[in-house]
Design a protein around this motif. Structure first.
Motif, PDB file in Angstrom:
ATOM      1  N   UNK A 342       0.867  -1.175   0.000  1.00  0.00           N
ATOM      2  CA  UNK A 342       0.000   0.000   0.000  1.00  0.00           C
ATOM      3  C   UNK A 342       0.902   1.222   0.000  1.00  0.00           C
ATOM      4  N   UNK A 343       0.826   2.023  -1.057  1.00  0.00           N
ATOM      5  CA  UNK A 343       1.572   3.278  -1.077  1.00  0.00           C
ATOM      6  C   UNK A 343       0.868   4.285  -0.192  1.00  0.00           C
ATOM      7  N   UNK A 344       1.626   4.994   0.636  1.00  0.00           N
ATOM      8  CA  UNK A 344       1.076   5.971   1.548  1.00  0.00           C
ATOM      9  C   UNK A 344       1.875   7.263   1.464  1.00  0.00           C
ATOM     10  N   UNK A 345       1.452   8.273   2.219  1.00  0.00           N
ATOM     11  CA  UNK A 345       2.091   9.586   2.281  1.00  0.00           C
ATOM     12  C   UNK A 345       2.102  10.254   0.903  1.00  0.00           C
ATOM     13  N   UNK A 346       0.978  10.839   0.543  1.00  0.00           N
ATOM     14  CA  UNK A 346       0.820  11.525  -0.735  1.00  0.00           C
ATOM     15  C   UNK A 346       1.029  13.033  -0.585  1.00  0.00           C
ATOM     16  N   UNK A 347       1.851  13.445   0.379  1.00  0.00           N
ATOM     17  CA  UNK A 347       2.086  14.865   0.588  1.00  0.00           C
ATOM     18  C   UNK A 347       2.790  15.542  -0.566  1.00  0.00           C
ATOM     19  N   UNK A 348       3.582  14.800  -1.333  1.00  0.00           N
ATOM     20  CA  UNK A 348       4.292  15.368  -2.479  1.00  0.00           C
ATOM     21  C   UNK A 348       3.579  15.075  -3.800  1.00  0.00           C
ATOM     22  N   UNK A 349       2.514  14.277  -3.767  1.00  0.00           N
ATOM     23  CA  UNK A 349       1.795  13.950  -5.000  1.00  0.00           C
ATOM     24  C   UNK A 349       1.102  15.191  -5.543  1.00  0.00           C
ATOM     25  N   UNK A 350       0.956  15.224  -6.867  1.00  0.00           N
ATOM     26  CA  UNK A 350       0.407  16.418  -7.501  1.00  0.00           C
ATOM     27  C   UNK A 350      -0.232  16.049  -8.825  1.00  0.00           C
ATOM     28  N   UNK A 351      -1.372  16.651  -9.080  1.00  0.00           N
ATOM     29  CA  UNK A 351      -2.010  16.533 -10.388  1.00  0.00           C
ATOM     30  C   UNK A 351      -1.216  17.370 -11.370  1.00  0.00           C
ATOM     31  N   UNK A 352      -0.705  16.737 -12.405  1.00  0.00           N
ATOM     32  CA  UNK A 352       0.271  17.396 -13.268  1.00  0.00           C
ATOM     33  C   UNK A 352      -0.086  17.165 -14.724  1.00  0.00           C
ATOM     34  N   UNK A 353      -0.154  18.256 -15.467  1.00  0.00           N
ATOM     35  CA  UNK A 353      -0.416  18.166 -16.901  1.00  0.00           C
ATOM     36  C   UNK A 353       0.884  18.241 -17.683  1.00  0.00           C
ATOM     37  N   UNK A 354       1.744  19.206 -17.350  1.00  0.00           N
ATOM     38  CA  UNK A 354       2.988  19.368 -18.098  1.00  0.00           C
ATOM     39  C   UNK A 354       4.193  19.133 -17.197  1.00  0.00           C
ATOM     40  N   UNK A 355       4.668  20.171 -16.532  1.00  0.00           N
ATOM     41  CA  UNK A 355       5.860  20.075 -15.695  1.00  0.00           C
ATOM     42  C   UNK A 355       5.665  20.921 -14.442  1.00  0.00           C
TER      43      UNK A 355
END
Length: 513
Positions: A342-355
């Motif tokens: 189970x992947x956890x800690x999504x504090x750095x995750x981001x919805x990203x289209x380009x860069x």
């Protein structure tokens, strides 16, 4: 009979991982694999460059004389190599001096980016003047104009009604909060997830602390009525504001509300008061993959193959949602009671289209484009996968040094020293994942994750069975009950609950949390 040479001492537990052999026959006796500490919140410390005394500098002619025959000049090739080495050393010293002039002191990645010397989740060019190390001949990056986000167009009434119908069919809302309830996982073979609790904070009983961070803690809680267990993430609002991590917190909530996969942690409920932010998630009792890796030293080929396959499926799902994870490491991989990840800690995750240009992550897992501030995308997750596979099979990451800037230089150089026991196919996979040019990096090309799945190291994997959890896990955690905490470290219950309340003006940014 001569006594056998003593075994080399393993390096000390810490960021510095260089070890000096105590015997001149160190090349004949392999050292013990280094043991890395837990990388919770990476802190980068800029060290003052101390000038070397004049006596330690080599004489002008010392590099030109042959060690075998003193006074005999070396060949032209050796002279050219010596000159290039000296020139690179001078350029490295100049780079360090420029970095120290631009900003010294404590430098943090991501979570502590609001402190002096850090860089937050701002748009390109809005951070402080501190820059990561530059390549040879590269100029400092100019500040870019702040990107303005255009307002979203209003949706037609038909689309709004269609969404409302889909929400009512998918599971409704959590009572009393207005938060949407994620639809249950439809993957066959996966266990039925716990139903989201329709409760308040007063209905939850705190049992233990299973994790801590810079501005938050994770508690094991139990419903007083239904007797079900959950993980409650509690974040201090004053610390979030002080470290300028408001956007990271909102990103974590929005990403977890959108995803629904058997290998990703589930979010049930969010709430906030005048002191804390609360996120109620499913509890995974198996503990961190890092703990098993640390106890075993390293994984064998089949164990690393199993975890890599499940991680690839999780990354592929996130990228299909245009989400970049950016914090892949053993500390953020949990094992459930059946042994699946189970992947956890999504504090750095981001919805990203380009860069994006945010400097965040763990130093050993940073991709070259993140270090160079050239803008990065979803390719950084495939680079981190290569680092993770190397660490799982070797017991240590491929790039490490006493300080973060030494790690950066080794990452940019791209030289990998593989242990002899590694499989030939996994060496080839790691080399193709750890390509500095992201356009040629495996997983980031035309076919995406299919290129990684078709690699010969995964020839024995049935990919249709992986997300259905049909593969047999190599490690079965010892779990006595759903609320077992024996697989986590014990954390002291200090005065974290004495956080003062914040002003109503500061709470406006969290009104939709």
């Amino acid at each position: 009979m001569k006594k056998a040479p003593a075994r080399c001492q393993p390096p000390s537990r810490g960021a510095g991982l260089r070890a000096e052999a105590e015997t001149p026959f160190h090349a004949l006796v392999p050292p013990a694999p280094p043991r890395f500490p837990r990388r919770d919140w990476p802190v980068l410390q800029l060290q003052e460059a101390k000038p070397r005394p004049a006596s330690s500098r080599p004489a002008c002619g010392s590099a030109l004389a042959s060690p075998a025959r003193p006074g005999c000049p070396l060949s032209a090739r050796r002279l050219r190599e010596a000159g290039e080495a000296a020139r690179e050393a001078r350029q490295g010293a100049r780079r360090r001096r420029r970095l120290l002039r631009r900003g010294t002191g404590r430098r943090r990645l991501g979570r502590d980016a609001g402190q002096p010397g850090g860089r937050g989740e701002a748009e390109p060019g809005t951070g402080p003047a501190g820059q990561p190390p530059l390549l040879k001949g590269e100029r400092p990056r100019r500040l870019r104009r702040r990107e303005l986000s255009a307002p979203k167009p209003m949706e037609p009434l038909s689309a709004v009604k269609a969404k409302a119908g889909a929400k009512s069919a998918g599971g409704g809302e959590v009572a009393g909060t207005g938060e949407p309830q994620p639809a249950p996982s439809s993957s066959p073979g996966s266990p039925a997830p716990p139903e989201p609790p329709a409760c308040k904070l007063e209905d939850l009983e705190t049992l233990a602390t299973v994790g801590t961070g810079t501005f938050g803690r994770v508690h094991l809680v139990k419903e007083k009525m239904a007797k079900r267990y959950f993980a409650l993430k509690v974040m201090s609002i004053p610390d979030v504001i002080r470290l300028k991590q408001e956007q990271h917190v909102h990103n974590e909530k929005s990403v977890l509300k959108e995803v629904n996969h058997p290998f990703l942690i589930r979010l049930f409920w969010t709430y906030h008061d005048e002191r804390f932010l609360y996120m109620l998630m499913e509890y995974v009792p198996g503990g961190e993959l890092f703990s098993y890796l640390r106890n075993m030293g390293r994984f064998n080929n089949s164990t690393g193959l199993f975890y890599s396959a499940e991680i690839i499926c999780a990354i592929e799902y996130l990228h299909s949602k245009e989400i970049v994870y950016r914090d892949l490491k053993p500390e953020n991989i949990l094992l459930d009671k059946e042994g699946h990840i189970k992947l956890t800690d999504f504090g750095f995750a981001k919805k990203l289209v380009d860069r994006t240009w945010t400097l965040c992550g763990t130093p050993e897992y940073l991709a070259p484009e993140v270090i160079q501030s050239k803008g990065h995308g979803r390719a950084v997750d495939w680079w981190a996968l290569g680092i993770l596979i190397f660490e799982m099979l070797s017991g240590f990451p491929p790039f490490f040094d006493d300080n973060p800037f030494g790690i950066y230089q080794k990452i940019l150089a791209g030289k990998i020293d593989f242990p002899r026991h590694l499989d030939l196919y996994v060496k080839d996979l790691i080399k193709k994942l750890l390509v500095v040019d992201r356009t040629r990096r495996l997983g980031n090309m035309k076919n995406g994750a299919d290129d990684v799945k078709r690699h010969r190291w995964f020839r024995s994997i049935e990919w249709e069975a992986v997300p259905q959890r049909k593969l047999k896990p190599p490690i079965m955690p010892k779990v006595s009950n759903d609320g077992d905490t024996s697989n986590f470290e014990a954390y002291p219950e200090d005065d974290w609950n004495k956080t003062p309340p914040v002003a109503p003006k500061d709470l406006e940014i969290f009104q939709n949390f």
